[in-house]
Write a protein that holds these residues in place. Structure first.
Motif, PDB file in Angstrom:
ATOM      1  N   THR A 108       0.742  -1.148   0.241  1.00 24.71           N
ATOM      2  CA  THR A 108      -0.060  -0.100  -0.257  1.00 24.71           C
ATOM      3  C   THR A 108       0.957   1.209  -0.098  1.00 24.71           C
ATOM      4  OG1 THR A 108      -1.600  -1.104   1.035  1.00 24.71           O
ATOM      5  CG2 THR A 108      -1.914   1.214   1.332  1.00 24.71           C
ATOM      6  N   ALA A 109       1.940   1.225   0.838  1.00 22.79           N
ATOM      7  CA  ALA A 109       2.801   2.372   0.935  1.00 22.79           C
ATOM      8  C   ALA A 109       3.579   2.602  -0.452  1.00 22.79           C
ATOM      9  CB  ALA A 109       3.754   2.305   1.896  1.00 22.79           C
ATOM     10  N   VAL A 110       3.902   1.570  -1.321  1.00 24.31           N
ATOM     11  CA  VAL A 110       4.400   1.491  -2.454  1.00 24.31           C
ATOM     12  C   VAL A 110       3.738   2.057  -3.463  1.00 24.31           C
ATOM     13  CG1 VAL A 110       5.742   0.323  -4.205  1.00 24.31           C
ATOM     14  CG2 VAL A 110       6.146  -0.149  -1.880  1.00 24.31           C
ATOM     15  N   ALA A 111       2.382   1.701  -3.460  1.00 24.89           N
ATOM     16  CA  ALA A 111       1.544   1.959  -4.325  1.00 24.89           C
ATOM     17  C   ALA A 111       1.093   3.677  -4.188  1.00 24.89           C
ATOM     18  CB  ALA A 111      -0.010   1.310  -4.323  1.00 24.89           C
ATOM     19  N   ARG A 112       1.070   4.135  -2.898  1.00 23.36           N
ATOM     20  CA  ARG A 112       0.731   5.415  -2.710  1.00 23.36           C
ATOM     21  C   ARG A 112       2.206   6.254  -3.104  1.00 23.36           C
ATOM     22  NH1 ARG A 112       0.764   4.841   2.343  1.00 23.36           N
ATOM     23  NH2 ARG A 112      -1.444   4.290   2.683  1.00 23.36           N
ATOM     24  N   ALA A 113       3.187   5.683  -3.079  1.00 18.59           N
ATOM     25  CA  ALA A 113       4.379   6.485  -3.631  1.00 18.59           C
ATOM     26  C   ALA A 113       4.298   6.545  -5.170  1.00 18.59           C
ATOM     27  CB  ALA A 113       5.791   5.739  -3.152  1.00 18.59           C
ATOM     28  N   MET A 114       3.867   5.428  -5.839  1.00 21.04           N
ATOM     29  CA  MET A 114       3.718   5.446  -7.350  1.00 21.04           C
ATOM     30  C   MET A 114       2.596   6.394  -7.602  1.00 21.04           C
ATOM     31  SD  MET A 114       4.253   1.250  -7.933  1.00 21.04           S
ATOM     32  CE  MET A 114       4.207   1.526  -9.922  1.00 21.04           C
ATOM     33  N   ASP A 115       1.309   6.435  -7.041  1.00 21.50           N
ATOM     34  CA  ASP A 115       0.641   7.398  -7.286  1.00 21.50           C
ATOM     35  C   ASP A 115       1.196   9.005  -7.222  1.00 21.50           C
ATOM     36  OD1 ASP A 115      -1.389   5.443  -7.662  1.00 21.50           O
ATOM     37  OD2 ASP A 115      -2.123   5.525  -5.701  1.00 21.50           O
ATOM     38  N   ALA A 119       9.828   3.671   0.957  1.00 15.88           N
ATOM     39  CA  ALA A 119       8.719   3.509   0.175  1.00 15.88           C
ATOM     40  C   ALA A 119       8.876   4.199  -1.416  1.00 15.88           C
ATOM     41  CB  ALA A 119       7.200   4.043   0.702  1.00 15.88           C
ATOM     42  N   PRO A 120       9.286   5.325  -1.381  1.00 14.52           N
ATOM     43  CA  PRO A 120       9.530   5.908  -2.800  1.00 14.52           C
ATOM     44  C   PRO A 120      10.817   5.431  -3.679  1.00 14.52           C
ATOM     45  CG  PRO A 120       9.048   7.647  -0.972  1.00 14.52           C
ATOM     46  CD  PRO A 120       9.320   6.414  -0.086  1.00 14.52           C
ATOM     47  N   LEU A 121      11.636   4.946  -2.473  1.00 12.61           N
ATOM     48  CA  LEU A 121      12.789   4.247  -3.440  1.00 12.61           C
ATOM     49  C   LEU A 121      12.358   3.119  -4.125  1.00 12.61           C
ATOM     50  CD1 LEU A 121      15.699   4.609  -4.013  1.00 12.61           C
ATOM     51  CD2 LEU A 121      16.373   3.421  -1.803  1.00 12.61           C
ATOM     52  N   ALA A 122      11.494   2.020  -3.354  1.00 11.38           N
ATOM     53  CA  ALA A 122      11.021   0.804  -3.932  1.00 11.38           C
ATOM     54  C   ALA A 122      10.234   1.185  -4.954  1.00 11.38           C
ATOM     55  CB  ALA A 122      10.257   0.178  -2.898  1.00 11.38           C
TER      56      ALA A 122
END
Length: 337
Positions: free
Chosen positions: A65-72, A303-306
């Motif tokens: 969820t955190a990774v998807a939020r960073a992608m958004d 999260a942003p790095l991933a």
């Protein structure tokens, strides 16, 4: 060559010292070859295991969820920019391909060289063993244009050297140009970063000097000779390699949140991670590359790095691989018909 004379009926016996002199180096070389092969098998495994533990430590507790939020949070501009940078990188590889084929003695149309470079690079990047895989793809594509295997091998080496000197110059320049404050945000000590930058730049510009001094005088090693490019071709290799690697590094950097790390310090970490990923022999350096950058950028948010890693793999590896695989399949069907 001088030859020793012996009686007609005498057997050409060799002196004992000569036999020992030939046998001892061969016997001494066997353990070295054995240890080298063993190291080439063990080092990739060690690097892969180390990368696993590094990624586990860096991204522990990180949710999708955190990774998807960073992608958004990328926005349409960042996504479009990453795709444009990927296209530009493959186009530059095509230019290097055309120069390498011309140096090997075969000038092909620009479209053929760019298409061949894209297919070879896209598949080689993803599968690993880049020089061997890319060379095999080139040999299959260029045989219809009268390009021999020797010319394919020469063009592949030309491409590999362009990547190497470009990566060295880009990483060295980044480590030297980054400020002390920017380097302090990484895990690279300032003195080591400066020394590594000088070493990398020296190696890259040293290649141009060698080509200028040894032009027309092939390098000989292990019973084989290799003709070097001209100094002008070496300069083109350096320039195109720097721009190409800089664009590839920019794909990740553009997907990171603004202000997380400067571009100059990031390309230094990127260059080191690329080298370690190549040494690991893991296809695409997967895991090893990400683990090294995570180690060298300890202050980067996980999260942003991933998310940036995923975007980089999707735009620079997976999407080109799918396109190249479909193109090769279509070409195979066309040739059979």
């Amino acid at each position: 060559m001088l030859k020793s004379e012996s009686p007609p009926n005498a057997s050409p016996a060799k002196p004992v010292e000569a036999e020992l002199g030939q046998a001892l180096p061969a016997a001494a070389a066997r353990p070295l070859v054995r240890y080298t092969k063993l190291a080439l098998r063990i080092v990739p495994v060690i690097l892969l295991i180390a990368a696993f533990f590094v990624l586990r430590r860096e991204f522990r507790g990180l949710s999708w969820t955190a990774v998807a939020r960073a992608m958004d949070g990328w926005g349409h501009a960042a996504i479009f920019g990453a795709l444009v940078l990927a296209v530009l990188s493959f186009l530059l590889m095509g230019v290097v391909e055309w120069l390498g084929l011309r140096w090997a003695g075969k000038t092909l149309p620009w479209g053929v060289a760019i298409a061949g470079s894209f297919l070879a690079s896209a598949i080689g990047h993803a599968i690993g063993a880049n020089l061997l895989v890319a060379g095999a793809v080139r040999a299959r594509l260029y045989d219809r244009h009268g390009v021999g295997l020797t010319q394919v091998a020469a063009a592949t080496l030309f491409n590999g050297m362009s990547f190497a000197v470009g990566l060295g110059a880009l990483g060295g320049g980044g480590l030297l140009l980054a400020s002390t404050a920017e380097l302090s945000a990484t895990a690279i000590p300032v003195w080591l970063a400066r020394a590594a930058g000088v070493l990398l730049l020296t190696g890259s510009f040293g290649w141009i000097a060698i080509c200028a001094l040894r032009h027309g005088k092939p390098l000989k090693a292990f019973g084989r000779s290799l003709s070097l490019p001209t100094a002008l071709d070496a300069v083109f290799q350096l320039i195109l390699g720097v721009v190409d690697n800089g664009i590839a590094a920019g794909i990740i950097w553009i997907l990171l949140p603004h202000g997380m790390t400067s571009y100059a310090s990031f390309v230094g970490a990127y260059a080191v991670a690329c080298v370690v990923g190549l040494i690991s022999s893991v296809p695409g350096g997967a895991g090893v590359f990400e683990g090294m950058i995570s180690t060298l950028l300890p202050d980067a948010a996980p999260a942003p790095l991933a998310a940036a890693f995923l975007g980089y793999r999707l735009s620079y590896y997976l999407l080109p691989l799918v396109i190249a695989a479909l193109a090769l399949a279509g070409d195979t069907l066309f040739r059979r018909r």
